[in-house]
Design a protein around this motif. Structure first.
Motif, PDB file in Angstrom:
ATOM      1  N   GLY A 231       0.801  -1.229   0.000  1.00 23.46           N
ATOM      2  CA  GLY A 231       0.000   0.000   0.000  1.00 23.46           C
ATOM      3  C   GLY A 231       0.825   1.264   0.000  1.00 23.46           C
ATOM      4  N   ASN A 232       1.950   1.277   0.690  1.00 18.18           N
ATOM      5  CA  ASN A 232       2.793   2.474   0.759  1.00 18.18           C
ATOM      6  C   ASN A 232       4.075   2.341  -0.062  1.00 18.18           C
ATOM      7  OD1 ASN A 232       1.041   3.838   2.570  1.00 18.18           O
ATOM      8  ND2 ASN A 232       1.850   2.606   4.270  1.00 18.18           N
ATOM      9  N   SER A 233       4.085   1.371  -0.983  1.00 16.90           N
ATOM     10  CA  SER A 233       5.315   1.104  -1.732  1.00 16.90           C
ATOM     11  C   SER A 233       5.598   2.151  -2.799  1.00 16.90           C
ATOM     12  CB  SER A 233       5.242  -0.274  -2.394  1.00 16.90           C
ATOM     13  OG  SER A 233       4.239  -0.284  -3.398  1.00 16.90           O
ATOM     14  N   GLY A 234       4.525   2.800  -3.316  1.00 21.00           N
ATOM     15  CA  GLY A 234       4.716   3.712  -4.430  1.00 21.00           C
ATOM     16  C   GLY A 234       5.170   3.001  -5.689  1.00 21.00           C
ATOM     17  N   ASN A 235       4.880   1.690  -5.802  1.00 17.01           N
ATOM     18  CA  ASN A 235       5.353   0.847  -6.900  1.00 17.01           C
ATOM     19  C   ASN A 235       4.155   0.341  -7.696  1.00 17.01           C
ATOM     20  OD1 ASN A 235       6.156  -1.568  -8.347  1.00 17.01           O
ATOM     21  ND2 ASN A 235       8.108  -1.400  -7.270  1.00 17.01           N
ATOM     22  N   VAL A 236       4.036   0.784  -8.951  1.00 18.23           N
ATOM     23  CA  VAL A 236       2.902   0.394  -9.783  1.00 18.23           C
ATOM     24  C   VAL A 236       2.812  -1.127  -9.915  1.00 18.23           C
ATOM     25  CG1 VAL A 236       1.932   0.510 -12.120  1.00 18.23           C
ATOM     26  CG2 VAL A 236       2.907   2.560 -11.059  1.00 18.23           C
ATOM     27  N   LYS A 237       3.945  -1.762 -10.090  1.00 20.83           N
ATOM     28  CA  LYS A 237       3.970  -3.210 -10.304  1.00 20.83           C
ATOM     29  C   LYS A 237       3.401  -3.945  -9.100  1.00 20.83           C
ATOM     30  CE  LYS A 237       5.563  -6.380 -13.228  1.00 20.83           C
ATOM     31  NZ  LYS A 237       5.263  -6.395 -14.659  1.00 20.83           N
ATOM     32  N   MET A 238       3.787  -3.509  -7.911  1.00 24.10           N
ATOM     33  CA  MET A 238       3.327  -4.172  -6.700  1.00 24.10           C
ATOM     34  C   MET A 238       1.840  -3.905  -6.457  1.00 24.10           C
ATOM     35  SD  MET A 238       6.750  -3.409  -4.438  1.00 24.10           S
ATOM     36  CE  MET A 238       6.221  -4.244  -2.937  1.00 24.10           C
ATOM     37  N   LEU A 239       1.402  -2.677  -6.744  1.00 22.26           N
ATOM     38  CA  LEU A 239      -0.023  -2.366  -6.608  1.00 22.26           C
ATOM     39  C   LEU A 239      -0.854  -3.170  -7.602  1.00 22.26           C
ATOM     40  CD1 LEU A 239       0.348   1.491  -6.176  1.00 22.26           C
ATOM     41  CD2 LEU A 239      -0.486  -0.099  -4.421  1.00 22.26           C
ATOM     42  N   GLN A 240      -0.332  -3.302  -8.819  1.00 22.85           N
ATOM     43  CA  GLN A 240      -1.030  -4.106  -9.822  1.00 22.85           C
ATOM     44  C   GLN A 240      -1.096  -5.564  -9.398  1.00 22.85           C
ATOM     45  OE1 GLN A 240      -2.606  -2.963 -12.740  1.00 22.85           O
ATOM     46  NE2 GLN A 240      -3.413  -5.053 -12.631  1.00 22.85           N
ATOM     47  N   ALA A 241      -0.049  -6.037  -8.714  1.00 22.19           N
ATOM     48  CA  ALA A 241      -0.056  -7.410  -8.220  1.00 22.19           C
ATOM     49  C   ALA A 241      -1.208  -7.615  -7.247  1.00 22.19           C
ATOM     50  CB  ALA A 241       1.274  -7.724  -7.534  1.00 22.19           C
ATOM     51  N   TYR A 242      -1.441  -6.606  -6.408  1.00 15.70           N
ATOM     52  CA  TYR A 242      -2.576  -6.713  -5.476  1.00 15.70           C
ATOM     53  C   TYR A 242      -3.889  -6.765  -6.249  1.00 15.70           C
ATOM     54  CZ  TYR A 242      -6.333  -5.415  -2.367  1.00 15.70           C
ATOM     55  OH  TYR A 242      -7.528  -5.405  -1.704  1.00 15.70           O
ATOM     56  N   LEU A 243      -4.062  -5.865  -7.231  1.00 17.28           N
ATOM     57  CA  LEU A 243      -5.310  -5.840  -8.000  1.00 17.28           C
ATOM     58  C   LEU A 243      -5.548  -7.149  -8.743  1.00 17.28           C
ATOM     59  CD1 LEU A 243      -5.433  -2.246  -9.560  1.00 17.28           C
ATOM     60  CD2 LEU A 243      -6.951  -3.217  -7.824  1.00 17.28           C
ATOM     61  N   ASP A 244      -4.485  -7.741  -9.290  1.00 14.55           N
ATOM     62  CA  ASP A 244      -4.642  -9.010 -10.004  1.00 14.55           C
ATOM     63  C   ASP A 244      -5.063 -10.115  -9.059  1.00 14.55           C
ATOM     64  OD1 ASP A 244      -3.992  -7.819 -12.366  1.00 14.55           O
ATOM     65  OD2 ASP A 244      -1.906  -8.494 -12.376  1.00 14.55           O
ATOM     66  N   ALA A 245      -4.528 -10.059  -7.825  1.00 16.22           N
ATOM     67  CA  ALA A 245      -4.865 -11.095  -6.852  1.00 16.22           C
ATOM     68  C   ALA A 245      -6.251 -10.886  -6.259  1.00 16.22           C
ATOM     69  CB  ALA A 245      -3.811 -11.125  -5.746  1.00 16.22           C
ATOM     70  N   TYR A 246      -6.622  -9.626  -6.072  1.00 10.24           N
ATOM     71  CA  TYR A 246      -7.909  -9.318  -5.424  1.00 10.24           C
ATOM     72  C   TYR A 246      -8.632  -8.226  -6.227  1.00 10.24           C
ATOM     73  CZ  TYR A 246      -5.694 -11.716  -1.515  1.00 10.24           C
ATOM     74  OH  TYR A 246      -5.066 -12.633  -0.727  1.00 10.24           O
ATOM     75  N   PRO A 247      -9.139  -8.562  -7.417  1.00 13.50           N
ATOM     76  CA  PRO A 247      -9.782  -7.535  -8.255  1.00 13.50           C
ATOM     77  C   PRO A 247     -11.004  -6.906  -7.596  1.00 13.50           C
ATOM     78  CG  PRO A 247     -10.139  -9.743  -9.131  1.00 13.50           C
ATOM     79  CD  PRO A 247      -9.113  -9.874  -8.062  1.00 13.50           C
ATOM     80  N   GLU A 248     -11.660  -7.614  -6.715  1.00 17.45           N
ATOM     81  CA  GLU A 248     -12.814  -7.082  -5.983  1.00 17.45           C
ATOM     82  C   GLU A 248     -12.460  -6.903  -4.514  1.00 17.45           C
ATOM     83  OE1 GLU A 248     -15.426  -6.205  -7.601  1.00 17.45           O
ATOM     84  OE2 GLU A 248     -14.709  -7.052  -9.504  1.00 17.45           O
ATOM     85  N   GLY A 249     -11.182  -6.761  -4.224  1.00 13.93           N
ATOM     86  CA  GLY A 249     -10.735  -6.697  -2.844  1.00 13.93           C
ATOM     87  C   GLY A 249     -11.133  -5.418  -2.142  1.00 13.93           C
ATOM     88  N   SER A 250     -10.970  -5.410  -0.823  1.00 20.32           N
ATOM     89  CA  SER A 250     -11.360  -4.269  -0.008  1.00 20.32           C
ATOM     90  C   SER A 250     -10.557  -3.021  -0.354  1.00 20.32           C
ATOM     91  CB  SER A 250     -11.158  -4.615   1.481  1.00 20.32           C
ATOM     92  OG  SER A 250     -11.954  -5.728   1.843  1.00 20.32           O
ATOM     93  N   PHE A 251      -9.316  -3.203  -0.838  1.00 21.71           N
ATOM     94  CA  PHE A 251      -8.458  -2.062  -1.112  1.00 21.71           C
ATOM     95  C   PHE A 251      -8.299  -1.798  -2.609  1.00 21.71           C
ATOM     96  CE2 PHE A 251      -7.076  -4.295   2.721  1.00 21.71           C
ATOM     97  CZ  PHE A 251      -7.268  -3.297   3.684  1.00 21.71           C
ATOM     98  N   ALA A 252      -9.128  -2.463  -3.426  1.00 22.61           N
ATOM     99  CA  ALA A 252      -8.997  -2.308  -4.866  1.00 22.61           C
ATOM    100  C   ALA A 252      -9.176  -0.870  -5.335  1.00 22.61           C
ATOM    101  CB  ALA A 252      -9.973  -3.233  -5.592  1.00 22.61           C
ATOM    102  N   PRO A 253     -10.201  -0.133  -4.829  1.00 21.66           N
ATOM    103  CA  PRO A 253     -10.339   1.258  -5.287  1.00 21.66           C
ATOM    104  C   PRO A 253      -9.106   2.108  -4.986  1.00 21.66           C
ATOM    105  CG  PRO A 253     -12.346   0.523  -4.202  1.00 21.66           C
ATOM    106  CD  PRO A 253     -11.299  -0.525  -3.932  1.00 21.66           C
TER     107      PRO A 253
END
Length: 582
Positions: free
Chosen positions: A43-65
């Protein structure tokens, strides 16, 4: 944007914590512990790749927005190409990794791969990870903040054990894009095996295996060679496999040598060359390890194909049996059967064939008087007798293991049936031995007399040895031995009625006599059908038109070979019954 971000963050965190969201905010499902730990790591990484990894894993996740907003602010776009230049690199990770990284050490301790050279820990198996998989995921997510690809690889392993293919693929890909050799290899294997809930994809795997990072990784070269040799749609690519297999073999991979031998045996991508195939199979065996089993199996299979092509109808010398090499190939089949099920059946068939060939050697290479033969020949007979007994035992073991491995096909062959067939074989082998022994007792005087004349033995020795020892054999005062015997030949032409001829022959002192009786068939070949020699004073047992006439005293003399061939026919049938479970 800051107020919007704070509002969304508050709503997301409230949802994650189970609190009420602000009015108008779409309620998100509460995050589980794994998702929350994942988000906290990126969340605080400032890294697009890592944030995208979260979205791919949890597309409807609590932190997706929130992830989507951060990606937009960082100049990226959600769902962008995952192959875009990765910010996670081995070099960058080294610069960013703290000197003291407790979570990283614990991550490696819990989930590092035993072969990961980037890790300072010995590594653990997937089975071991299963016992602490949740801790491994949480710890490696924290360690992953450092950007070191080895933590991404360890995290991917933990998700694999957790049966989470999306995160398994994602973190392997992150590590692979950073040049991590093992992550690239295992990501490719995942595409080959369809581990990510997607169809098997050899071309995609080949793209990974062809990366520069894999240039000295033997197993990557091995599977890339397999792709070109056996899976590429373009047949012109098959030749690209050879240098890959050679390099993998030189790096110590025994499978690579075995596959290369297979290419030369079958002419896949190279000119078919049996000599080269044998050499590469031997390379595989010498390399050792699990891959040597493939070399052993292919080597044995090729060897026995050659035996099948050339063995039928040959008259053997003992060395022609190739006993040592043939036994070694049978041992290869025994060792590799658990991994190559065809080896069970092949071992039975080839042991039976070998047993028959040894029995045939006894028939076609026998001498009526062993005492007149060289020591080498007598040793060969003894070796053949011992080998015959060994093969009988080996065949019984091979039959049992084949039945255990494939009960549906061969289990119907009961132990009693096997024992019955084996007993019949032993009986017929014994019959051959007894027939030979009887023939030697009757014909030794003839052979020995001729040998004695050649050696110039004294007359007294001849008198003492042969007077009265053989039906109408007699030695006169001049050391002259006279023999009288009758020969009956029975033959048929093109399956016509048997024809019988009888000859009375007197062998005078010092004479040798041979008779070649043959008939000419319509096809133009001459063939000797069968014959029996009896002392003239005894005569023949009248058996009408039967081929196997007998002397009245029992047992033919030169007709012994006909009896042996009959016994071989029965042995062959018993072996067929065992091999094919008739």
């Amino acid at each position: 944007m800051g107020r919007l971000k704070s509002w969304v963050l508050g709503g997301v965190l409230s949802a994650a914590m189970g609190l009420c969201a602000p009015a108008g905010y779409a309620q998100q499902p509460a995050a589980d512990a794994t998702e929350l730990a994942f988000w906290q790591s990126v969340g605080n990484s400032g890294n697009v790749k890592m944030l995208q990894a979260y979205l791919d894993a949890y597309p409807e996740g609590s932190f997706a927005p929130l992830a989507q907003i951060q990606i937009a602010e960082l100049g990226g776009s959600a769902g962008s190409d995952r192959g875009h230049s990765a910010e996670l690199t081995a070099e960058g990770a080294k610069g960013r990794r703290p000197q003291n990284n407790p979570s990283g050490d614990r991550c490696e301790e819990l989930a590092a791969h035993p072969e990961d050279e980037a890790s300072t820990f010995p590594g653990v198996s997937s089975v071991t990870i299963r016992g602490h998989v949740d801790e491994a995921i949480a710890t490696c997510l924290e360690a992953f903040k450092s950007g070191d690809p080895k933590y991404a690889f360890a995290l991917g392993r933990a998700y694999y054990v957790k049966s989470d293919p999306a995160n398994h693929e994602k973190f392997f890909e992150l590590a692979a894009d950073a040049g991590h050799v093992l992550a690239t290899y295992w990501l490719a294997i995942g595409y080959i095996e369809g581990d990510f809930n997607t169809p098997k994809d050899w071309p995609k795997a080949a793209e990974l295996l062809a990366r520069p990072s894999q240039a000295n990784h033997a197993r990557s070269l091995l599977f890339l060679g397999q792709y070109y040799a056996f899976h590429a749609k373009d047949p012109m690519q098959k030749s690209r496999a050879e240098p890959l297999f050679v390099k993998a073999g030189e790096l110590g991979n025994a499978y690579a040598w075995a596959y290369l031998g297979h290419m030369y045996e079958t002419g896949t991508g190279v000119a078919k060359q049996q000599i080269m195939a044998r050499a590469y199979y031997e390379n595989s065996i010498e390399a050792g390890g699990d891959g040597a089993g493939m070399g052993k199996y292919y080597s044995a299979r090729m060897y026995f194909k050659d035996i099948e092509r050339v063995s039928s109808g040959l008259s053997y010398h003992y060395f022609s049996l190739g006993a040592d090499r043939r036994l070694r190939m049978l041992r290869y089949l025994e060792e590799t059967a658990p991994n190559f099920p065809d080896a069970y059946d092949m071992r039975v068939t080839e042991t039976a064939r070998f047993l028959y060939d040894v029995a045939k050697f006894g028939v076609e290479e026998y001498s009526l008087d062993p005492a007149t033969q060289s020591r080498l020949k007598r040793d060969e007979w003894e070796d053949a007798a011992e080998l015959r007994e060994r093969l009988m035992d080996d065949l019984a073991v091979a039959l049992n293991r084949r039945a255990s491995a494939n009960p549906a096909k061969f289990g119907k062959q009961t132990e009693q049936q096997v024992a019955s067939h084996m007993s019949a074989i032993r009986s017929d082998l014994s019959s051959i031995d007894q027939t030979l022994s009887a023939a030697r007792r009757k014909l030794v005087p003839i052979e020995a007399y001729r040998n004695a004349l050649q050696r110039g033995d004294e007359c007294s020795m001849l008198v003492s040895m042969y007077n009265g020892a053989y039906a109408v054999a007699s030695v006169n005062n001049n050391c002259e031995l006279a023999l009288e015997y009758a020969l009956e030949l029975t033959s048929s032409v093109d399956s016509g009625e048997p024809h019988r001829d009888t000859f009375n022959i007197v062998l005078q002192p010092g004479e040798g006599r041979s008779l070649q009786a043959s008939v000419k068939t319509r096809s133009g070949y001459s063939s000797e059908a069968g014959y029996v020699v009896c002392p003239a004073a005894e005569g023949f047992v009248d058996e009408g038109d039967k081929f196997n006439s007998q002397c009245k005293s029992g047992g033919g003399m030169l007709g012994v070979k006909t009896l042996q061939l009959n016994a071989l026919t029965k042995i062959n049938q018993a072996l067929l019954n065992l091999v094919y479970a008739l």
